[in-house]
Design a protein around this motif. Structure first.
Motif, short mmCIF file in Angstrom:
data_model
loop_
_atom_site.label_atom_id
_atom_site.label_comp_id
_atom_site.label_asym_id
_atom_site.label_seq_id
_atom_site.Cartn_x
_atom_site.Cartn_y
_atom_site.Cartn_z
N ASP A 69 12.53 2.84 8.83
CA ASP A 69 12.11 3.42 7.55
C ASP A 69 10.79 2.80 7.07
O ASP A 69 9.93 3.49 6.51
CB ASP A 69 13.19 3.22 6.48
CG ASP A 69 14.43 4.06 6.76
OD1 ASP A 69 14.32 5.05 7.51
OD2 ASP A 69 15.51 3.72 6.24
N ASP A 70 10.63 1.50 7.30
CA ASP A 70 9.37 0.85 6.92
C ASP A 70 8.21 1.39 7.75
O ASP A 70 7.11 1.60 7.22
CB ASP A 70 9.48 -0.67 7.13
CG ASP A 70 10.47 -1.32 6.19
OD1 ASP A 70 10.46 -0.97 4.99
OD2 ASP A 70 11.24 -2.17 6.64
N PHE A 118 5.26 0.46 0.10
CA PHE A 118 6.73 0.48 0.15
C PHE A 118 7.40 0.56 -1.22
O PHE A 118 8.63 0.65 -1.29
CB PHE A 118 7.24 -0.79 0.85
CG PHE A 118 6.64 -1.03 2.20
CD1 PHE A 118 7.01 -0.26 3.30
CD2 PHE A 118 5.69 -2.03 2.39
CE1 PHE A 118 6.45 -0.48 4.54
CE2 PHE A 118 5.13 -2.26 3.63
CZ PHE A 118 5.51 -1.48 4.71
N ARG A 152 7.81 -6.73 0.38
CA ARG A 152 8.24 -6.25 1.69
C ARG A 152 7.30 -6.70 2.81
O ARG A 152 7.76 -7.05 3.90
CB ARG A 152 8.36 -4.72 1.69
CG ARG A 152 8.98 -4.15 2.96
CD ARG A 152 10.31 -4.81 3.26
NE ARG A 152 10.95 -4.26 4.45
CZ ARG A 152 11.86 -4.91 5.17
NH1 ARG A 152 12.24 -6.13 4.81
NH2 ARG A 152 12.40 -4.34 6.23
N SER A 159 1.57 -4.10 -0.53
CA SER A 159 2.99 -3.89 -0.25
C SER A 159 3.61 -2.96 -1.28
O SER A 159 4.39 -2.05 -0.94
CB SER A 159 3.73 -5.23 -0.23
OG SER A 159 5.07 -5.07 0.15
N LEU A 172 8.08 -8.41 6.45
CA LEU A 172 7.71 -7.77 7.71
C LEU A 172 6.77 -8.62 8.54
O LEU A 172 6.78 -8.56 9.77
CB LEU A 172 7.06 -6.41 7.43
CG LEU A 172 7.95 -5.34 6.82
CD1 LEU A 172 7.16 -4.06 6.61
CD2 LEU A 172 9.17 -5.06 7.70
N LEU A 223 13.98 -1.29 10.01
CA LEU A 223 12.54 -1.30 10.22
C LEU A 223 11.97 0.09 10.47
O LEU A 223 10.79 0.33 10.22
CB LEU A 223 12.18 -2.21 11.40
CG LEU A 223 12.44 -3.71 11.20
CD1 LEU A 223 11.90 -4.49 12.40
CD2 LEU A 223 11.78 -4.21 9.92
#
Length: 345
Positions: A119-120, A149, A154, A145, A158, A117
């Motif tokens: 990196d997100d 990303f 993604r 999204s 999330l 998470l």
């Protein structure tokens, strides 16, 4: 010799002070010698180490490997160990000290963060730095999204994590919205109502029959796509078969089995701007038909009695008692046009 509690405590501190997630056996052996020097050169040194490792594993200080064991020693000893506390400490230092933008300032106060998470969140941080959310055009979730990303699904993933919630992330903050999946439909007349059927062959039969008929209020036939229909219901308030939103009633008809009736009830419960009602005449056409697959369906606590009506539910009790079902395809083709031409229900 029995390992003393003070030696296990010293070994524990040495492992944690190493600040390594994975400790190979050579390093582990050295740490053990420092923590319990009285075992050095003793024939029971390996057994004492094994006892200490088992105790630290039982207290969740370390994780022993499932397969990486050196069986050339007696007893067998691990080729490495894992230290969960070191893994968490590394992650905490990363997200707690990162320079988050104002909208993500809350991240630094999280006590834990699932792997991956971070990196997100960095990708989101960079995106917030490039745009002004208040002026963003509203787009579907998967478009946003893909923009943030480079993975269109993604945000779907999330949204199920703790990153979304009050005072955290929201779709509104990201300038996007979730749209209901479209329901396949065909125009069959100018009427305000729609007929939704569960199965694909029945869909085509209904389209053909109603296009040949006149004097009915059905403007479109919709394929409910089985149990997925409840999530498609909101699309009926947007457009059906290019005719705009359903202006009248959405009549639903499915298989008479536990999934079919549960789907109908769920669809009716998810309808906010469209009225989803039972196409009772089509359900009634199932009464008296032969039971299919007897003994294979559990009707215990099945939904649908109130929605279909108690009289119809009682008339179909023989199907439930047999633990069977009745598929739409058993109902004669002309029953659809006969229902549409009759009184509403």
């Amino acid at each position: 010799m029995i390992v003393r509690p003070s030696e296990i405590a010293a070994f524990r501190e040495a492992i944690l002070d190493a600040k390594a997630v994975k400790i190979e056996f050579d390093v582990l052996w050295e740490l053990w010698n420092r923590a319990a020097p009285r075992f050095t050169g003793d024939p029971g040194q390996a057994a004492a180490l094994k006892d200490a490792l088992v105790e630290l594993s039982d207290s969740l200080v370390i994780e022993l490997p499932k397969q990486a064991w050196d069986k050339s020693t007696v007893p067998a000893l691990p080729r490495h160990i894992l230290v969960p506390a070191s893994r968490r400490a590394g992650n905490e230092r990363t997200w707690m000290t990162f320079p988050w933008c104002r909208r993500l300032g809350w991240v630094s106060s999280l006590s834990t963060l699932q792997p991956g998470l971070f990196d997100d969140l960095v990708a989101l941080n960079e995106w917030f730095g490039r745009v002004e959310p208040a002026t963003l055009p509203i787009v579907p979730v998967r478009y946003r999204s893909a923009e943030i990303f480079a993975r269109e699904k993604r945000l779907d993933q999330l949204e199920r994590t703790k990153l979304f919630g009050p005072d955290r992330l929201s779709l509104e903050m990201l300038g996007c919205r979730r749209l209901a999946p479209p329901a396949p439909a065909a125009a069959v007349g100018p009427g305000p109502d729609a007929l939704i059927v569960e199965n694909s062959d029945t869909y085509w039969v209904a389209v053909e029959e109603l296009r040949k008929s006149s004097g009915h209020d059905i403007g479109a036939v919709v394929w409910g796509s089985g149990r997925t229909f409840p999530v498609q219901v909101p699309s009926l308030a947007v457009d059906v078969a290019g005719q705009g939103p359903v202006r009248g009633v959405a009549w639903y008809w499915g298989d008479y089995d536990p999934v079919g009736t549960a789907t109908a009830v769920a669809a009716a419960g998810s309808a906010a701007d469209v009225e989803v009602r039972s196409a009772a005449g089509l359900w009634k056409a199932m009464v008296g038909l032969a039971v299919q697959e007897a003994g294979t369906f559990d009707w215990t606590n099945a939904a649908g009695q109130e929605w279909l009506g108690r009289d119809l539910w009682d008339h179909l009790s023989y199907v439930r008692s047999a633990g069977g079902r009745i598929a739409q395809e058993l109902v004669p083709v002309d029953a659809v046009s006969a229902w549409a031409a009759g009184p509403a229900a």
